[in-house]
Design an enzyme around this catalytic site. Structure first.
Site, PDB file in Angstrom:
ATOM      1  N   ASP A 300     -39.451  30.148 -14.125  1.00 51.60           N
ATOM      2  CA  ASP A 300     -40.175  28.881 -14.042  1.00 51.60           C
ATOM      3  C   ASP A 300     -41.008  28.751 -15.316  1.00 51.60           C
ATOM      4  O   ASP A 300     -41.243  29.721 -16.038  1.00 51.60           O
ATOM      5  CB  ASP A 300     -41.051  28.815 -12.786  1.00 51.60           C
ATOM      6  CG  ASP A 300     -41.493  27.374 -12.492  1.00 51.60           C
ATOM      7  OD1 ASP A 300     -41.215  26.463 -13.315  1.00 51.60           O
ATOM      8  OD2 ASP A 300     -42.113  27.138 -11.442  1.00 51.60           O
TER       9      ASP A 300
HETATM   10  C1  BGC Z   1     -42.424  23.585 -12.108  1.00 51.42           C
HETATM   11  C2  BGC Z   1     -40.927  23.524 -11.984  1.00 51.42           C
HETATM   12  C3  BGC Z   1     -40.364  22.524 -12.968  1.00 51.42           C
HETATM   13  C4  BGC Z   1     -40.808  22.915 -14.383  1.00 51.42           C
HETATM   14  C5  BGC Z   1     -40.281  21.981 -15.450  1.00 51.42           C
HETATM   15  C6  BGC Z   1     -42.864  23.812 -13.551  1.00 51.42           C
HETATM   16  O1  BGC Z   1     -44.240  23.685 -13.654  1.00 51.42           O
HETATM   17  O2  BGC Z   1     -42.933  24.598 -11.275  1.00 51.42           O
HETATM   18  O3  BGC Z   1     -40.588  23.159 -10.676  1.00 51.42           O
HETATM   19  O4  BGC Z   1     -38.969  22.453 -12.876  1.00 51.42           O
HETATM   20  O5  BGC Z   1     -42.223  22.895 -14.416  1.00 51.42           O
HETATM   21  O6  BGC Z   1     -40.706  20.690 -15.238  1.00 51.42           O
END
Ligand code: BGC
Length: 814
Positions: A300
């Protein structure tokens, strides 16, 4: 000066072109033409790291790596050599999302990953000097999609979302999410499907299949046990092996095995002591070895921890990537802490994903997806997602005599398409209940429309909210108080009162399960008293992302429609249901408790974010949601699987293919529409398994099926399959899925409590269905272990007291 600039831009373009075209004439291996392993063997160490670590916010290429860099001002071709307009370039190479470098000399193209949840979240107006806008469709949130219990419909949503991904030039969508609704306060629940792993896994699989049928990738997330936002980047989820296997990993396992997503995104949290992104047991043992997954595992965004540990554990790609991560890897390689060869397996997964992407295939995105067709899909999905919770004296559908509606409350004039954060649904416009009912032919009370519209407009002006913030500003702003005298003035000019309650939670905060404010409850009460005194009905519409408290105020309302956050078309669908053009067929994918204190994790879920502990003890073990409420006899406001219809259904002819189980069993049941309106019914199969040495919930969902639209009097036969695995529980001591010997009861229900038919079959001898690795155990004893050892009270290693409910289980188990 100007001439110099033109010269520089010209030179840059030429260099880029040479970089791109040189690959075709090169004698070096080329991705797509030569074997992946030969391409990997030709990478320099710097190139390997450039691919394993995403480009990062700075978008600065690692020194010494000849990448194609679209972020240099002036270059307006893509890495296929195609000329892009400036806005197209910004869409395809967005600054804030995920991007993997290309290495032109080896034919390796770049890859863009985006968003997402209920929609793509691209900037609709990337080039402010252009008049062109690039809108996307906001589809219903994951929870609403799960409430449809309709895999085919969810697949259709996936196809539409996948198509927008493709046509806007994105390769991989960072969705869908499927963590378990462990506690209704979790801010990201709206991005997740359900409290039940089977429903989560099946709905997610359908979504992934839809997305990927468009030739783009899906990345299921956030793996695993990402159930709270408090201390989101550090908290440690402490979970028993059994609860992990049966509840928290099971949905992911189903999605991996049934839909083969291109990618899995690990989560921010720790699990039993390790960051999930740094857990070799989770990634290498469970996902790769046990589940046989061969797609890409990515982190993530900017998760904490160590780049080296992530790479060693089995994360193939670090996103969005940063120079410190590259430095850490280089240092580890230099000092012999990491072997260069060990990077190759990561590169294999990265390159294999790249080979599948539209960018690699040279697809030219149209930038004009069919938004009208997608709006229709969004509306269709919403129409099966909404759940009718209460309908006293057939208040709904509204009778033909109802002409004028009094729409109270700010949320009647502003429908939240989704929750907030990266999973939010963005659209050009979201249809409010007010707009929806007017379009459907109802009159509305002008005074209320003007007053509330002005109220909302002022809230926005005063908060200086932009389009993005508006989504949370109006729902989170206190309700406008309205005197009883003012309410009374509306009665004579309207036939029915509608009150919409809107609540928005989101990423970064555990602000779900917010109780209704005093002003909201007062409004519901006063409107009800005034309208009831005049013999008129009151309908409450809930525009919420997940479970909320209803029991304390529901008696005031004649009907309650749970509209969820069903995307941009929400208001139209509410109107269709009020009018009776759509017969509601959604059912709850998550229990609605009477009070927060009833939630099995209420005691351990962080209550005060400022003083939250690092450890989250999942003391309730497998008893999440209905598994807890039903087993321990705890009443709920509305149970898992519940949902009313405007018609009635009769269940009959339950048949099992055999009364003794060997390998497989099929179950058929007949569902007949016995009412007066066409409708769809979701039939649910629960299985009560025999208890020998370990406790089990009274019953668990093992299958579901939705009928087609049945006319009055029409029937449909539904079939469910039970395989060996569906009979099992996870025995931690022997790390195995075991089907105990004894009598099993198949219960066919209209909800987890409304069981209509039962039939039994037996298993003559205990079956060890699958033996797995003894991994992922917590370093404290949790309930399941204690329960079998006969211990009833215990202090874990950090002093939290755990009470074992074995005695309660015995007493309450039916
Ligand atoms: C989130 C993800 C997301 C990523 C990119 C992160 O902060 O937890 O779910 O896909 O950002 O946007």
């Amino acid at each position: 000066m100007r001439a110099e600039k033109i010269l520089i831009v010209g030179l840059l373009l030429l260099t880029a072109q040479i970089l791109i075209t040189s690959c075709s004439s090169s004698s070096q291996p080329q991705l797509g033409k030569d074997k992946v392993k030969d391409v990997i063997a030709s990478f320099t160490l710097e190139e390997k790291i450039a691919l394993i670590v995403g480009v990062g916010d700075g978008k600065t290429p690692p020194p010494g790596v000849p990448v194609f860099n679209p972020y240099i001002g002036g270059i307006s071709i893509d890495d296929n050599g195609r000329t892009l307009k400036p806005d197209e370039k910004m869409l395809r190479f967005p600054r804030n999302e995920g991007y993997i470098w290309s290495i032109p000399r080896l034919g390796v193209k770049s890859t863009t990953m985006h968003g997402a949840g209920a929609s793509l979240t691209i900037d609709p107006h990337p080039d402010i000097s252009s008049s062109q806008y690039y809108y996307v469709t906001a589809f219903p949130t994951a929870t609403s999609l799960a409430a449809t219990w309709n895999n085919d419909l969810v697949k259709k949503v996936g196809e539409a979302l996948g198509n927008e991904t493709l046509e806007y030039g994105i390769d991989v969508l960072l969705a869908p999410g499927l963590n378990i609704h462990r506690n209704p306060k979790c801010g990201r629940n709206f991005e997740y499907c359900s409290e039940d792993p089977l429903l989560s896994g099946k709905i997610t699989s359908a979504m992934v299949r839809g997305i990927q049928s468009m030739g783009v990738g899906a990345s299921i997330k956030h793996f695993a046990a990402n159930n709270q936002e408090t201390k989101r980047r550090t908290y440690n989820a402490i979970i028993s092996q059994r609860a992990l296997r049966e509840i928290y990993l099971r949905g992911f396992e189903i999605a991996v095995k049934e839909s083969n997503p291109w990618a899995i995104m690990t989560s921010y949290n720790k699990l039993n002591g390790f960051y999930t992104a740094e857990s070799p047991e989770l990634l290498s043992t469970v996902v790769r070895q046990e589940w046989g997954y061969d797609g890409l595992i990515i982190t993530d965004w900017s998760g904490w921890g160590s780049a080296v540990a992530k790479i060693r554990a089995g994360n193939n790609l670090l996103m969005p990537g940063s120079q410190p991560e590259r430095n850490e890897l280089l240092l580890a390689l230099k000092n012999g802490l990491l072997d260069e060869k060990s990077l190759d397996k990561h590169l294999k997964y990265i390159l294999e994903l790249k080979l599948k992407t539209p960018r690699f295939r040279g697809y030219t995105p149209s930038l004009t997806p069919d938004l009208a067709a997608h709006a229709a899909v969004s509306r269709e999905a919403a129409s099966e997602a909404m759940v009718l919770l209460k309908n006293s004296n057939s208040t709904l559908p509204l009778s033909k005599e109802v002409k004028t509606l009094a729409l109270f409350s700010k949320a009647s004039y502003f429908f939240a398409a989704s929750g907030t954060g990266s999973g939010e649904g963005k659209a050009k416009h979201t249809v409010s209940v007010n707009e929806g009912v007017k379009k459907a032919g109802f009159e509305v009370v002008k005074y209320l429309e003007d007053t509330y519209s002005k109220f909302n407009a002022d809230v926005l002006v005063n908060s200086k909210a932009n389009d993005y913030l508006k989504r949370r500003v109006i729902p989170q702003h206190p309700e406008m108080p309205m005197s009883k005298a003012t309410i009374a003035q509306q009665v004579s000019v309207s036939d029915v009162a509608i009150i919409t309650i809107g609540k928005v939670s989101g990423e970064g905060q555990d602000n779900g399960y917010e109780p209704l404010s005093e002003a909201e409850v007062t409004l519901i009460r006063d409107v009800s008293e005034v309208y009831h005194a005049d013999g008129k009905k009151v309908v409450v519409v809930l525009n919420v992302g997940a479970a909320i408290e209803i029991a304390s105020w529901r008696d005031y309302a004649d009907a309650i429609l749970l509209a969820w956050q069903t995307g941009q078309e929400g208001g139209h669908v509410v109107a269709d249901i009020l009018k009776g053009d759509i017969n509601p067929s959604g059912k709850l994918p998550t229990s609605f408790p009477i009070a927060y204190a009833d939630v099995p994790s209420a005691k351990t879920f962080p209550a005060d974010p400022a003083n939250a502990p690092e450890n989250s003890f999942y003391n309730e073990g497998i008893y999440v949601g209905y598994r807890y409420y039903n087993t321990f006899g705890v009443p709920t406001a509305y149970e898992f699987g519940y949902g009313l219809s405007y018609t009635t259904f009769e269940y009959s002819d339950l048949k099992l293919s055999s009364t003794s189980f060997s390998n497989k069993l099929s179950v058929t049941v007949n569902v007949k529409n016995t009412g007066k309106m066409a409708g769809k019914e979701v039939a649910q199969l629960y299985l009560a398994a025999p208890t020998t040495s370990i406790e089990k919930p009274v019953h668990e969902l093992k299958g579901y099926a939705k009928t087609s639209l049945l006319k009055p009097g029409e029937s449909e036969s539904l079939t469910f399959e039970l395989d060996r695995r569906s009979l099992t529980s996870f025995y931690s001591g022997i790390s195995s899925w075991v089907a105990d010997e004894g009598s099993y009861e198949v219960r066919i229900g209209a909800s987890s409590k409304d069981i209509r038919l039962k039939a039994s079959f037996s298993v003559s001898k205990r079956i060890i269905v699958e033996k797995l690795n003894d991994v992922l155990y917590p370093n404290v004893m949790l309930q399941e272990e204690l329960s079998s050892a006969g211990i009833t009270r215990y202090k874990n290693s950090v002093g939290d007291e755990i009470t074992v409910r074995e005695a309660d289980v015995k007493a309450n188990k039916k």
